[in-house]
Write a protein that holds these residues in place. Structure first.
Motif, PDB file in Angstrom:
ATOM      1  N   LYS A 108      -9.513  51.831 -11.637  1.00  0.00           N
ATOM      2  CA  LYS A 108      -9.266  51.140 -10.363  1.00  0.00           C
ATOM      3  C   LYS A 108     -10.224  51.622  -9.272  1.00  0.00           C
ATOM      4  O   LYS A 108     -10.465  52.828  -9.148  1.00  0.00           O
ATOM      5  N   GLY A 109     -10.738  50.691  -8.524  1.00  0.00           N
ATOM      6  CA  GLY A 109     -11.602  51.076  -7.408  1.00  0.00           C
ATOM      7  C   GLY A 109     -12.764  50.107  -7.227  1.00  0.00           C
ATOM      8  O   GLY A 109     -12.728  48.963  -7.697  1.00  0.00           O
ATOM      9  N   GLU A 110     -13.795  50.587  -6.547  1.00  0.00           N
ATOM     10  CA  GLU A 110     -14.984  49.774  -6.323  1.00  0.00           C
ATOM     11  C   GLU A 110     -15.877  49.864  -7.552  1.00  0.00           C
ATOM     12  O   GLU A 110     -16.086  50.957  -8.096  1.00  0.00           O
ATOM     13  N   ALA A 111     -16.393  48.739  -7.982  1.00  0.00           N
ATOM     14  CA  ALA A 111     -17.248  48.716  -9.172  1.00  0.00           C
ATOM     15  C   ALA A 111     -18.402  47.749  -8.952  1.00  0.00           C
ATOM     16  O   ALA A 111     -18.330  46.842  -8.110  1.00  0.00           O
ATOM     17  N   HIS A 112     -19.460  47.989  -9.710  1.00  0.00           N
ATOM     18  CA  HIS A 112     -20.660  47.155  -9.572  1.00  0.00           C
ATOM     19  C   HIS A 112     -21.255  46.867 -10.942  1.00  0.00           C
ATOM     20  O   HIS A 112     -21.167  47.687 -11.857  1.00  0.00           O
ATOM     21  N   LEU A 113     -21.864  45.704 -11.024  1.00  0.00           N
ATOM     22  CA  LEU A 113     -22.688  45.389 -12.194  1.00  0.00           C
ATOM     23  C   LEU A 113     -24.108  45.172 -11.677  1.00  0.00           C
ATOM     24  O   LEU A 113     -24.320  44.376 -10.753  1.00  0.00           O
ATOM     25  N   LEU A 114     -25.048  45.905 -12.241  1.00  0.00           N
ATOM     26  CA  LEU A 114     -26.434  45.827 -11.784  1.00  0.00           C
ATOM     27  C   LEU A 114     -27.300  45.190 -12.865  1.00  0.00           C
ATOM     28  O   LEU A 114     -27.126  45.482 -14.046  1.00  0.00           O
ATOM     29  N   MET A 115     -28.229  44.352 -12.459  1.00  0.00           N
ATOM     30  CA  MET A 115     -29.279  43.874 -13.362  1.00  0.00           C
ATOM     31  C   MET A 115     -30.602  44.345 -12.773  1.00  0.00           C
ATOM     32  O   MET A 115     -31.053  43.846 -11.743  1.00  0.00           O
ATOM     33  N   ASN A 116     -31.199  45.310 -13.449  1.00  0.00           N
ATOM     34  CA  ASN A 116     -32.458  45.905 -12.991  1.00  0.00           C
ATOM     35  C   ASN A 116     -33.585  45.356 -13.840  1.00  0.00           C
ATOM     36  O   ASN A 116     -33.673  45.668 -15.033  1.00  0.00           O
ATOM     37  N   ILE A 117     -34.437  44.520 -13.258  1.00  0.00           N
ATOM     38  CA  ILE A 117     -35.573  43.998 -14.030  1.00  0.00           C
ATOM     39  C   ILE A 117     -36.873  44.689 -13.624  1.00  0.00           C
ATOM     40  O   ILE A 117     -37.950  44.327 -14.086  1.00  0.00           O
ATOM     41  N   GLY A 118     -36.753  45.678 -12.748  1.00  0.00           N
ATOM     42  CA  GLY A 118     -37.960  46.374 -12.327  1.00  0.00           C
ATOM     43  C   GLY A 118     -38.405  47.424 -13.325  1.00  0.00           C
ATOM     44  O   GLY A 118     -39.598  47.575 -13.581  1.00  0.00           O
ATOM     45  N   ASP A 119     -37.444  48.139 -13.878  1.00  0.00           N
ATOM     46  CA  ASP A 119     -37.799  49.210 -14.800  1.00  0.00           C
ATOM     47  C   ASP A 119     -37.782  48.708 -16.235  1.00  0.00           C
ATOM     48  O   ASP A 119     -37.275  47.644 -16.543  1.00  0.00           O
ATOM     49  N   GLY A 120     -38.349  49.504 -17.093  1.00  0.00           N
ATOM     50  CA  GLY A 120     -38.403  49.159 -18.511  1.00  0.00           C
ATOM     51  C   GLY A 120     -39.437  49.993 -19.216  1.00  0.00           C
ATOM     52  O   GLY A 120     -40.200  50.720 -18.586  1.00  0.00           O
ATOM     53  N   LEU A 121     -39.448  49.860 -20.536  1.00  0.00           N
ATOM     54  CA  LEU A 121     -40.457  50.584 -21.314  1.00  0.00           C
ATOM     55  C   LEU A 121     -41.837  49.967 -21.163  1.00  0.00           C
ATOM     56  O   LEU A 121     -42.849  50.649 -21.168  1.00  0.00           O
ATOM     57  N   THR A 122     -41.865  48.654 -21.110  1.00  0.00           N
ATOM     58  CA  THR A 122     -43.130  47.920 -21.078  1.00  0.00           C
ATOM     59  C   THR A 122     -44.076  48.446 -20.008  1.00  0.00           C
ATOM     60  O   THR A 122     -43.630  48.900 -18.949  1.00  0.00           O
ATOM     61  N   ASN A 123     -45.349  48.339 -20.264  1.00  0.00           N
ATOM     62  CA  ASN A 123     -46.338  48.747 -19.272  1.00  0.00           C
ATOM     63  C   ASN A 123     -46.627  47.659 -18.245  1.00  0.00           C
ATOM     64  O   ASN A 123     -47.330  47.906 -17.275  1.00  0.00           O
ATOM     65  N   GLU A 124     -46.115  46.446 -18.499  1.00  0.00           N
ATOM     66  CA  GLU A 124     -46.289  45.416 -17.487  1.00  0.00           C
ATOM     67  C   GLU A 124     -45.178  45.539 -16.444  1.00  0.00           C
ATOM     68  O   GLU A 124     -44.174  46.216 -16.667  1.00  0.00           O
ATOM     69  N   THR A 125     -45.407  44.871 -15.333  1.00  0.00           N
ATOM     70  CA  THR A 125     -44.470  44.953 -14.222  1.00  0.00           C
ATOM     71  C   THR A 125     -44.266  43.560 -13.637  1.00  0.00           C
ATOM     72  O   THR A 125     -45.067  42.658 -13.850  1.00  0.00           O
ATOM     73  N   GLY A 126     -43.191  43.432 -12.911  1.00  0.00           N
ATOM     74  CA  GLY A 126     -43.030  42.240 -12.104  1.00  0.00           C
ATOM     75  C   GLY A 126     -42.143  41.194 -12.736  1.00  0.00           C
ATOM     76  O   GLY A 126     -42.170  40.965 -13.948  1.00  0.00           O
ATOM     77  N   GLY A 127     -41.361  40.572 -11.884  1.00  0.00           N
ATOM     78  CA  GLY A 127     -40.491  39.510 -12.335  1.00  0.00           C
ATOM     79  C   GLY A 127     -39.811  38.875 -11.149  1.00  0.00           C
ATOM     80  O   GLY A 127     -40.073  39.254 -10.002  1.00  0.00           O
ATOM     81  N   TYR A 128     -38.992  37.885 -11.425  1.00  0.00           N
ATOM     82  CA  TYR A 128     -38.222  37.292 -10.338  1.00  0.00           C
ATOM     83  C   TYR A 128     -36.807  37.012 -10.795  1.00  0.00           C
ATOM     84  O   TYR A 128     -36.543  36.869 -11.987  1.00  0.00           O
ATOM     85  N   ILE A 129     -35.923  36.978  -9.818  1.00  0.00           N
ATOM     86  CA  ILE A 129     -34.519  36.659 -10.062  1.00  0.00           C
ATOM     87  C   ILE A 129     -34.131  35.553  -9.099  1.00  0.00           C
ATOM     88  O   ILE A 129     -34.502  35.593  -7.922  1.00  0.00           O
ATOM     89  N   ARG A 130     -33.386  34.582  -9.614  1.00  0.00           N
ATOM     90  CA  ARG A 130     -32.906  33.492  -8.755  1.00  0.00           C
ATOM     91  C   ARG A 130     -31.392  33.439  -8.886  1.00  0.00           C
ATOM     92  O   ARG A 130     -30.865  33.506  -9.993  1.00  0.00           O
ATOM     93  N   ARG A 131     -30.704  33.343  -7.766  1.00  0.00           N
ATOM     94  CA  ARG A 131     -29.246  33.189  -7.795  1.00  0.00           C
ATOM     95  C   ARG A 131     -28.932  31.745  -8.121  1.00  0.00           C
ATOM     96  O   ARG A 131     -29.440  30.827  -7.475  1.00  0.00           O
TER      97      ARG A 131
END
Lengths: 752, 752
Positions: free
Chosen positions: B162-185
């Motif tokens: 019980k309490g405050e909770a969050h679900l995060l989607m992190n597309i910035g980090d990763g193993l890949t050496n490439e970077t960058g992305g976009y998110i649309r609601r």
């Protein structure tokens, strides 16, 4: 009689000289006026109140530039004295004092491909700018650039020398403080994408995406993305050959997102070969940007778009005709009119869709949905100009503001592309809409507007987003220091309260017009709370603490030149002390009467305490008109200020044009009338600059038609009023109502 | 007779013990095997050959981790001995030695919102992994995490306190050496976007977007984007409160692009409340990701998906039944089989669309389009396993490879999600497809494949993308040093040529089968060019210069442990000298005959010059089988290596699993057969680990049905072959053909 006759003769001569003059108003506009001296106007191609503008970008990438986008508080995409050009920005702000927009940078280059703006930028010469058209020549690349625009799209024509050539779209850089975007390849000749903009004036939540489509007229030999790689550390940093560099994605044709990305088209071009670029934008979607392009440009015809842009300005500027004055004065005048007709601009796409206020949803509008409401500035004179000369536009602007309230629950304060930026202070929608209504434009939902105003003027506590210090304001009649400190500019308590007084006065006037007598009484009483701030010791307004004690030590000159001073936002006590336009006589009584008031105001001018580019004091020169026998001071000061600060050169505006507010001051002043009290349908008069000004009023709103303002000028430098007549009848007052003016049809001055 | 009887009895007993064993093959899989010791497998949820995998990510954000994604050459999303969990990665690679993918990180948290993985990460306990399912408990947040997957989508179930909770989607980090992305609601419960991945093994142009849709099962109280702000300098840096920090975009609901972006959903949860997350992916488009979700998950039913995943593995793993052996050996065996059935995986969406090879266009396929072809590894044994056990899959894999050639003009070398990454060397599609064809799988366009092979084996100059040193190879019969230096690993000339020899041998075999006699002769002759490298002075292969002179000084031990040594790619001369699987007898002659060869090979093992995790030498243990009377050495070495390096623990694979290549080595070895010469339809035999292995062959491809491999084992540690029979007939050879094996139906060993 003699004088009348000579006036007739002069009018006749004026008429003849005008007839002999083949120049149209558009020809008098010099878009380079206000492009240095921190006026932050630009010489780019834009149509009246358009979404699109195409602006030479010369504020990054080289130490040769005096002003850099990241230096000081620099806020314009272009600076006249800078020399290093790095592309054409698409969608910019004009005369705005915070850096914003100025991205989607299209750059033509020659020789080997470089995507680093520190390399690919170029010096330039042969600049040419007329309304809706800009051209230059890039000396490094030997490319002639020409740009023009429709309301939501651009077309750019680049003429190359034989050899390798490139077209770059850089969405990584820009004036805006936000970063990041994506580009998607659509075909060999088309890309699309979006770029986040915002954090305007460092208001972190005021962000929005700018969608775009870019098309080139020729299939490239090669094309691809680029991205500046973030710095990697460790093994990754050693092994990645592009680490920290601009990387070219040469064989990749899908999409790229990131902080510093772009796209290049590479060509082999023949001598004098021309390639055209079209860019379309939208604040709703990429699809809408494409719709805008399809609707506003059938095919790819640079000259057609350029001619249409000129015609759009001819129509807008043709609302006023002037005769007499110098060539320079006519340039100043029409360029000022030009600068007032850029913002607010349209937000909706050709299908009527626009981003709803503070919302992730889109709305659809029938009329124009306007955006870029710099209301703390423009409530003072720009909307009064729209009301008089462009009542249909002003009606749509008011409707747009009311729709924002419907969408979001609040009127705009400083609205930017569907986001409230909370820049500056006050409740400025009230004087704008009250002023409009009281001047007779009424084709909008005034009851909803009134509900919005009543809400922001009365609901207490933190839920009042518009007036964060409402509780103290209502309880004490003033805002004590420290009640609400919004940003890096420190305590602005007096400035906040002064805006509420102005707004509440306008609201009282409106309530009265709507027969809400109790409200009218309440708000009028509140509007007089400024008296709490009057310090007899200093003879100025002065910040007060919660317990009523004065700020000490106190120096009313603190805060000049935009330094921080407690109580006053971007100004000194002197810039704010007379900013009580709705109760000048009451202020004069506080100060000890007419003589004391006039002497003090005169001293402000004489001692250089007046800032000609700061909104709170720009009506000061007109305040002498309240005092019989002192009106000549208004005429002297307006004449002096116009001559000293407004010129037909890039230096010709005294500071930030503020979405046309400074230009509107000059424009009204040159016509001889000035709306000195927002929310009151009145003008203060002064000696006009021209011999004849004809305002071609819109008969759908002003059935009596044109207003003709004439001035008989025995000597060229005569600038004091000897006699006046309104509608042919002698006039001895120096403040006239909007109704008097619009119904009288003529206002005549005999100068001395 | 006695022996036969006892064998019968043993078989009977084996059968009984198997019947008593209620465990299915799935129950023997331990996904934690190979999750440390640089094997770079993961314990996440994945179905056989699926696009989706959901993998605990524990390689960033804390010094508590021994391995960090940016440190050394770390290449896995998970490390068994690490302790700091920062989310579930979606779409990962298994057993691959370059960092790639491992992004789209979904993290549940509790308490105040943090979007900085250095803060929100958590220690964990109670890890549980079975095929298609993974669970853990986050001790910092008191959250139970469970994840499972379909072929292209995931479902994750989080059980909160019980309490405050969050679900995060992190597309910035990763193993890949490439970077960058976009998110649309998209809505209050759905977001979509894409993330650039690639630059695999630092091949800069091998990039591609991974599209996704994420759905949550409960409407959040609040939601928004975040982005780590790039560092600003000057005034901007001072005034922007978020400068260099993670900024929350709290009241913004459209889209965000950039290098380090994410999205959060915030909840108030009850005790034991569960919220589910679904993630769908596509390499074609966001719309296809959504289609994949709609097709593979109707509604949101965690248990249903989990059971389906288990059944998918039951079907795949059920192709082989084993009896006997220890519990640990069965775990090792089925986990190895599990690891071989992850890559290659499907690339197409549910509507059949996939990104065409090296193209911005999409294709549509009827069958499965496979991707992730680590061919330099997998041509050696993994595709031989597919051919034997999963002929339908192998046929689709071959078809996929041929389609790549049709789309792009070249066969794959190391293909990754539609991009050629040019990792390692050679022409490995040839042995794969030749091997498949020669083993009787022929339902693919062999003539087109042959055209592709002929092209890469013959066309000269720079236009030969597959063999960049083709000219020297053809002219001299070998590749001189310095001919083509591809990357940071330096000169790999001998390794290049050795791969060409193997490929040309396979191509000769194929040409023969296709009655292209001239070609067969040409390529067989070329396949023997390895002799140019044989140095009598050292008794090893040795790099040569263009003028024919030898590399000097030279130490055949240089290059061990993946250090750089001229001529050899990730290995020493010892790792490569016997890598001539197609001409072992010729190599032996060069070395001075059988005795010299056998002694030298034995010395390689005895002196520790053999690397059990390096592909060029993994067939070495089987090479003794070429020499009569020496076969026991194969049996000894295979037995020793299996026991020393393959364990039922996280340490149970000796190094990078390389898309299942190491696992396939163990698997074949435990079954007693090994495909020691890619492109030749033969197996080398050794003593099997189990008493009985039944291969349930696909009768559509192998009409004779099951193969049963039995071993009679007088003592538990008996591992040398005393006698063999094939199809009931005595067998004295130690290499048997694919046809012999599949038609004989039984292979029996009597061990000693």
């Amino acid at each position: 009689m003699h004088k009348r006759l000579s006036l007739f003769v002069l009018c006749l001569l004026g008429g003849l000289s005008a007839a002999a003059d083949s120049k149209s108003p558009v020809d008098y506009v010099d878009p380079f006026i206000g492009t240095t001296n921190f006026s932050v106007c630009h010489p780019g191609a834009v149509r009246p109140h358009a979404m699109m503008s195409v602006v030479p970008f010369n504020v990054m990438g080289s130490d040769l530039n005096r002003y850099d986008k990241d230096g000081r508080w620099w806020s314009a995409p272009y600076e006249f004295t800078n020399r290093y050009f790095t592309g054409f920005a698409h969608v910019t702000l004009s005369g705005v004092g915070c850096p914003e927009m100025g991205t989607l940078l299209v750059m033509p280059t020659s020789g080997p491909l470089s995507v680093d703006h520190r390399n690919y930028g170029s010096a330039y010469q042969d600049e040419l700018a007329t309304p809706g058209y800009y051209a230059n020549y890039l000396t490094k690349h030997n490319i002639r650039c020409e740009v023009t625009a429709t309301d939501r799209t651009s077309i750019e024509r680049f003429t190359f020398k034989k050899g390798e050539a490139h077209l770059l779209m850089n969405i990584g850089d820009g004036l805006t403080n936000e970063t990041g975007g994506y580009i998607r390849r659509v075909s060999s000749t088309e890309i699309e994408g979006s770029r986040l903009c915002g954090t305007f004036c460092y208001n972190a939540q005021a962000v929005f995406p700018l969608y775009f489509v870019m098309r080139v007229s020729k299939v490239p030999r090669e094309a691809g993305f680029w991205k500046k790689q973030p710095l990697m550390t460790g093994v990754e940093g050693q092994w990645d050959a592009d680490n920290g560099k601009y990387k070219l994605y040469k064989n990749y044709g899908r999409e790229l997102a990131g902080n510093e990305v772009g796209y290049y088209f590479t060509y082999n071009v023949d001598e004098a070969e021309q390639i055209e670029v079209q860019v379309a934008v939208s604040f709703v979607s990429v699809d809408n940007a494409r719709r805008n392009l399809a609707h506003e440009q059938q095919g790819c015809d640079f000259e057609k778009v350029r001619q249409e842009a000129r015609r759009a300005w001819e129509k807008t500027l043709g609302v006023v005709s002037v005769e007499g004055g110098t060539e320079a004065q006519r340039k100043i005048f029409y360029t000022a009119l030009y600068h007032t007709q850029i913002h607010p601009g349209i937000l909706q796409d050709v299908n009527g869709e626009y981003p709803k206020m503070q919302s992730a949803d889109n709305g659809t509008t029938q009329g124009n949905r306007y955006t870029v409401f710099s209301l703390w500035d423009t409530y003072r004179n720009l909307h009064q100009l729209e009301t008089l000369l462009y009542p249909e536009r002003q009606t749509d602007m008011v409707r747009s503001m009311i729709d924002m309230y419907k969408e979001w629950g609040w009127m705009p304060k400083w609205e930017l592309f569907g986001r409230e930026t909370w820049t500056m202070e006050g409740d400025p929608a009230i004087p704008v809409i009250a002023d409009t209504y009281l001047k007779g434009l009424r084709d909008f939902d005034i009851e909803t507007a009134y509900a919005a105003f009543h809400k922001s003027a009365t609901i207490p506590g933190d839920s009042n987003l518009m007036r964060p210090d409402i509780d103290e304001y209502i309880q004490k009649g003033y805002v004590p220091m420290g009640t609400y400190v919004q940003d890096n500019s420190g305590d602005n308590s007096v400035s906040h309260a002064l805006e509420y007084y102005v707004a509440d006065h306008a609201l009282a006037n409106l309530a009265e017009a709507l027969s809400k007598k109790q409200d009218a009484k309440l708000f009028r009483q509140r509007s007089l709370g400024y008296k709490h701030y009057y310090s007899k010791d200093y003879g100025t307004l002065r910040p007060r603490h919660t317990d009523g004690s004065w700020l000490s030590p106190f120096n009313p000159e603190d805060g000049a030149d935009f330094s921080n001073a407690p109580g006053f936002h971007e100004g000194s006590a002197w810039n704010y002390t007379f900013c009580v336009p709705h109760d000048i006589m009451g202020l004069a009584r506080l100060m000890g009467g007419k003589r004391a008031f006039v002497d003090k105001l005169q001293m402000v001018f004489d001692k250089g305490l007046y800032d000609p580019a700061n909104e709170p004091d720009i009506a000061y020169p007109y305040l002498f008109n309240y005092f019989k026998g002192e009106e000549w001071r208004t005429q002297e000061q307006v004449y002096r200020l116009l001559h000293k600060y407004y010129k037909a050169t890039p230096y010709g505006i005294p500071g930030n044009d503020d979405c046309g507010t400074m230009s509107a001051w000059a424009l009204f002043s040159m016509m001889g009338i000035y709306p000195d009290c927002p929310g009151s349908p009145w003008y203060s008069v002064t000696a006009p600059t021209f011999d004849k000004v004809t305002l071609h009023l819109d008969k759908r709103y002003y059935p009596d038609g044109d207003i003709v303002i004439t001035a008989q000028r025995p000597t060229p430098d005569a600038h004091l009023i000897a006699q006046m007549s309104l509608g042919g009848k002698p006039l001895s007052r120096y403040r006239i109502s909007h109704q008097e003016l619009t119904k009288s049809k003529t206002l005549h001055f005999l100068l001395k």
